[in-house]
Write an enzyme that holds these catalytic residues in place. Structure first.
Site, mmCIF file in Angstrom:
data_model
loop_
_atom_site.group_PDB
_atom_site.id
_atom_site.type_symbol
_atom_site.label_atom_id
_atom_site.label_comp_id
_atom_site.label_asym_id
_atom_site.label_seq_id
_atom_site.Cartn_x
_atom_site.Cartn_y
_atom_site.Cartn_z
ATOM 1 N N LYS A 171 -10.398 0.170 -1.927
ATOM 2 C CA LYS A 171 -10.207 -0.279 -0.553
ATOM 3 C C LYS A 171 -10.644 0.834 0.378
ATOM 4 O O LYS A 171 -10.131 1.963 0.311
ATOM 5 C CB LYS A 171 -8.745 -0.642 -0.291
ATOM 6 N N LYS B 250 -7.123 3.468 -2.358
ATOM 7 C CA LYS B 250 -7.458 3.270 -0.946
ATOM 8 C C LYS B 250 -7.745 4.622 -0.318
ATOM 9 O O LYS B 250 -7.117 5.626 -0.652
ATOM 10 C CB LYS B 250 -6.284 2.583 -0.235
ATOM 11 N N ASP C 62 0.868 -1.175 0.000
ATOM 12 C CA ASP C 62 0.000 0.000 0.000
ATOM 13 C C ASP C 62 0.907 1.229 0.000
ATOM 14 O O ASP C 62 1.690 1.422 0.935
ATOM 15 C CB ASP C 62 -0.900 0.024 1.238
#
Length: 247
Positions: A196, A167, A105
């Site tokens: 996400k 995300k 990430d």
């Protein structure tokens, strides 16, 4: 492969299905080796899809997760500010992969995005995507710092970068990810990348609504995540009903 931007019809998620949508983490500065070991235990016991730790703990995490298990070892790049120069992000990403990370990430460069330096932001992401290919990259926007237009721009950049996910946040800010923001984001990406949702997600109702809007992964506190899986298993039929949501 990008998924549909929202559920097309009602579906039911079992507790195992739900766990397969959830990343858990210990990525605060104060988390210790004990916390990493506890995280690995919870992740393996519940078959969560991924467990995230700060970069120096990735080798330990990888050693603790069963090789034949479902849980992936994961770590962050340019975390938590995103202000690292691209060469450092690339070097960190490569080191994480060498240490056994299976998903990464990456924090977007928020300052450059807010400065409308979109070429810089896109090049920054693509450099990390290329450095870790074919492993998937999730790109963190930190939406609590962004206007709706900046979120849209960020989503567009991520969608064109080769990253696998956009995300919402790191969990290092006080801003919770709301259903309204998810509705915006899934509308912006339109299925070009997966979404996400992370930050302040605490209930099965919230999870169900977000999945209905097209969210395919969640970042949730380990204890809350385990509680949600147990709550799902206790529902009638042991499943969580997902209704399609209007964009």
């Amino acid at each position: 492969m990008p998924r549909a931007p929202a559920a097309a019809h009602a579906v039911a998620l079992s507790s195992s299905d739900l766990a397969a949508l959830i990343d858990i983490s210990t990525v605060q500065a104060f988390h210790t080796e004990h916390d990493v070991r506890a995280l690995a235990t919870v992740a393996s016991a519940n078959d969560f899809i991924a467990a995230h730790v700060l970069p120096n703990f990735v080798p330990l995490l990888r050693s603790l997760l069963p090789r034949e298990g479902r849980t992936l070892a994961a770590g962050p790049v340019g975390f938590p500010s995103g202000g690292h120069v691209t060469a450092i992000k690339v070097a960190e990403a490569r080191q994480l992969v060498a240490d056994g990370a299976q998903e990464l990430d990456m924090m977007i460069n928020v300052g450059r995005l807010k400065s409308a330096d979109y070429a810089y932001v896109g090049d920054d992401i693509r450099a990390v995507v290329e450095a870790i290919a074919p492993l998937p990259l999730k790109v963190i926007l930190e939406i609590g710092h962004l206007s709706d237009d900046e979120i849209k721009r960020g989503c567009e950049i991520v969608a064109g970068s080769g990253a696998a996910f956009v995300k919402t946040g790191t969990g290092w800010t006080p801003h919770a990810t709301t259903i309204e923001k998810i509705r915006l984001i899934t509308g912006f990406v339109g299925g070009a990348v997966e979404v996400k949702a992370s930050g302040g997600i605490r209930t099965l109702d919230t999870v169900a609504t977000m999945v209905g809007l097209g969210v395919t992964r969640f970042g949730i506190n380990a204890q809350v995540a385990a509680d949600l899986v147990r709550q799902c298993a206790a529902l009638p039929g042991g499943t969580l009903r997902i209704e399609p949501q209007a964009a």
